[in-house]
Design an enzyme around this catalytic site. Structure first.
Site, PDB file in Angstrom:
ATOM      1  N   GLN A 196       0.822  -1.214   0.000  1.00 26.45           N
ATOM      2  CA  GLN A 196       0.000   0.000   0.000  1.00 26.45           C
ATOM      3  C   GLN A 196       0.858   1.268   0.000  1.00 26.45           C
ATOM      4  O   GLN A 196       2.031   1.216   0.398  1.00 26.45           O
ATOM      5  CB  GLN A 196      -0.888   0.006   1.243  1.00 26.45           C
ATOM      6  N   LYS A 213       1.415   7.022   6.576  1.00 22.40           N
ATOM      7  CA  LYS A 213       0.319   6.434   5.791  1.00 22.40           C
ATOM      8  C   LYS A 213      -0.797   7.466   5.687  1.00 22.40           C
ATOM      9  O   LYS A 213      -1.220   8.019   6.700  1.00 22.40           O
ATOM     10  CB  LYS A 213      -0.218   5.160   6.465  1.00 22.40           C
ATOM     11  N   ASP A 261      -5.941   0.923   3.348  1.00 21.31           N
ATOM     12  CA  ASP A 261      -5.679   1.145   4.772  1.00 21.31           C
ATOM     13  C   ASP A 261      -6.600   2.214   5.365  1.00 21.31           C
ATOM     14  O   ASP A 261      -6.963   3.181   4.702  1.00 21.31           O
ATOM     15  CB  ASP A 261      -4.223   1.608   4.947  1.00 21.31           C
ATOM     16  N   ILE A 266       4.212   6.967  11.778  1.00 21.34           N
ATOM     17  CA  ILE A 266       4.483   5.697  12.455  1.00 21.34           C
ATOM     18  C   ILE A 266       5.963   5.618  12.785  1.00 21.34           C
ATOM     19  O   ILE A 266       6.814   5.615  11.881  1.00 21.34           O
ATOM     20  CB  ILE A 266       4.069   4.513  11.542  1.00 21.34           C
ATOM     21  N   ILE A 271       9.448   4.293  13.505  1.00 23.12           N
ATOM     22  CA  ILE A 271      10.077   3.055  13.019  1.00 23.12           C
ATOM     23  C   ILE A 271      10.604   2.229  14.192  1.00 23.12           C
ATOM     24  O   ILE A 271      11.296   2.760  15.058  1.00 23.12           O
ATOM     25  CB  ILE A 271      11.212   3.393  12.026  1.00 23.12           C
ATOM     26  N   ASP A 310      -6.494  -9.138   8.191  1.00 22.34           N
ATOM     27  CA  ASP A 310      -5.529  -9.150   7.091  1.00 22.34           C
ATOM     28  C   ASP A 310      -4.115  -9.485   7.563  1.00 22.34           C
ATOM     29  O   ASP A 310      -3.149  -9.099   6.935  1.00 22.34           O
ATOM     30  CB  ASP A 310      -5.546  -7.777   6.407  1.00 22.34           C
ATOM     31  N   GLU A 329       5.039 -10.400  11.979  1.00 23.50           N
ATOM     32  CA  GLU A 329       6.466 -10.111  12.052  1.00 23.50           C
ATOM     33  C   GLU A 329       6.972 -10.324  13.466  1.00 23.50           C
ATOM     34  O   GLU A 329       6.238 -10.126  14.432  1.00 23.50           O
ATOM     35  CB  GLU A 329       6.716  -8.691  11.545  1.00 23.50           C
TER      36      GLU A 329
END
Ligand SMILES: Nc1ncnc2c1ncn2[C@@H]1O[C@H](COP(=O)(O)OP(=O)(O)OP(=O)(O)O)[C@@H](O)[C@H]1O
Ligand SMILES: [Mn+2]
Length: 422
Positions: A131, A147, A166, A253, A255, A315, A320
């Site tokens: 996305q 985003k 999103d 966001i 990191i 989804d 991770e």
């Protein structure tokens, strides 16, 4: 019997065998399918029954909640700061295994404010995942992922659970929900209104600038900036456009420092509407997993399932890990349709009938309408408040009751041995 008679009898017998055989074959499959179907239905009925008979403790406010409320509100309150660099340095030391930030830390409120206020000095497309997302640098130093907004809050995404693009505000919601449930495994996320012309285009590299269309109105000469970006699903017909001042909404966001490893979820969907995954029809699916997967990993995935069910993120095809523990990266596909609850997101919980004791205790602290209320209070300071509509808030509460009901169902089946302390 003459020869002809024997042949006719044989033919009839063969035909009968074929017809009956086919029929038995057909019946066998019918039953097998009905068996699987009925077990999913039986579970739904069981949950419905359990919800009707939930103990008052699940429906009322838990007095223990007050011990947490003020501490949470104080810890996450946006606070003035002097030196952003120092805060970023501190925050980059925070992560340990999958815990991205500490339980309480006086720097948190200040860090949140840096994400809201620090100048954006460099922007580029980030072609990771599928996305649209951007990589931004704050004050020539800290990198964050951005985003953008695609939908207004009250947009209802129809279709399958993973439909649509999103929902940016869901990332902020997930951050606060993780904080409240003590699943501090999400990135730190803050909503921000950003200027597509002066902050993004002006600081963008050439490649990014090429993925922004500027149109000038023939009537009044006003410009419109529209971003389509660079990513798997990006195309020139799907754009994010600035308003009359070129502003767009989005989320910053933080990191997560360290190395992340991507793994296929055992409860992955097929992403083909005509094809079902093994776990969707096999209520004993967890049995074999229990011998293949470490319990700690399974418990992590069950926590994730509860978290995802509350926000309706269906989804999580991959999850991770950081230092072998599961992190909650990518929560953007939550809150698509407030009218529909996808129970199967909870499959890890009801198929394995295991839960971390700490998670179970924590969930019960926020019973009686308090969970959505505290997330709402915490996020009041966010630039994107309200993050979700009232209908979605009621959905979170409704689903919390389902989680309580499923745990009750598992307790009937497994007793106290379903609670684990790993
Ligand atoms: N906060 C973060 N910290 C570190 N890495 C991140 C962060 N957010 C995303 N990433 C990395 O970027 C990748 C893509 O991000 P994300 O999963 O949010 O994108 P996506 O477009 O939604 O992907 P998908 O289509 O696979 O769902 C992630 O797999 C992760 O490795
Ligand atoms: Mn995604």
């Amino acid at each position: 019997m003459n020869k002809r008679g024997v042949i006719i009898v044989c033919i009839i017998a063969t035909l009968l065998c074929v017809v009956l055989g086919a029929n038995f074959y057909f019946m066998y499959y019918l039953n097998a399918e009905e068996g699987q179907l009925s077990s999913v239905r039986a579970l739904e009925n069981m949950i419905r029954h359990k919800i009707r008979h939930l103990k008052p403790a699940y429906l009322n406010r838990n007095p223990r909640f007050f011990m947490f409320r003020n501490k949470l509100l104080k810890n996450y309150k946006l606070t003035a700061y002097e030196n952003a660099s120092v805060l970023w340095e501190i925050a980059n030391w925070w992560p340990h295994e999958n815990e991205i930030y500490p339980l309480y830390d006086s720097s948190m409120g200040q860090l949140l404010k840096t994400l809201r206020d620090e100048p954006i000095t460099k922007v580029q497309n980030l072609a990771r995942g599928t996305q649209l997302k951007l990589l931004m640098r704050l004050n020539n130093q800290q990198k964050v992922i951005f985003k953008p907004q695609w939908y207004p809050r009250d947009f209802v995404v129809e279709g399958v659970v993973y439909s649509g693009k999103d929902r940016h505000a869901a990332e902020v919601y997930a951050f606060y929900l993780g904080a409240v449930l003590d699943l501090r495994w999400t990135p730190i996320v803050v909503g921000r209104v950003v200027n597509l012309k002066k902050e993004i285009y002006a600081n963008g590299d050439q490649e990014l600038q090429h993925t922004i269309k500027i149109e000038t109105s023939e009537e009044d000469g006003k410009e419109t900036y529209c971003l389509y970006g660079k990513c798997h699903y990006c195309n020139e017909d799907e754009v994010v456009c600035g308003d009359e001042k070129h502003n767009i909404e989005g989320v910053m966001i933080y990191i997560v420092p360290g190395t992340l490893a991507k793994r296929r979820s055992p409860w992955q969907r097929t992403y083909k509407e005509e094809k079902r995954a093994p776990w969707e029809d096999d209520m004993t699916y967890c049995k074999s997993l229990k011998s293949k997967m470490e319990t700690i990993r399974l418990l992590d995935l069950i926590d994730v399932a509860i978290f995802d069910y509350l926000i309706q993120n269906g989804d999580r095809h991959h999850y991770e890990t950081r230092e072998e523990r599961v992190v909650l990266i990518d929560n953007g596909k939550a809150f698509g349709n407030p009218n529909k609850d996808h129970l199967d997101i909870l499959a890890p919980l009801y198929q394995c009938c295991l839960i971390r004791k700490s998670t179970w205790d924590r969930l019960q602290v926020f019973s009686g309408g308090v969970l959505s209320e505290i997330v709402d209070r915490l996020s009041k300071q966010d630039a994107l408040y309200p993050l979700i509509t009232d209908k979605h808030k009621r959905g979170v509460e409704r689903r919390l009751l389902v989680v309580f009901a499923v745990v009750e169902y598992c307790m009937d089946k497994e007793g106290d041995k379903m609670f684990k302390t790993l």
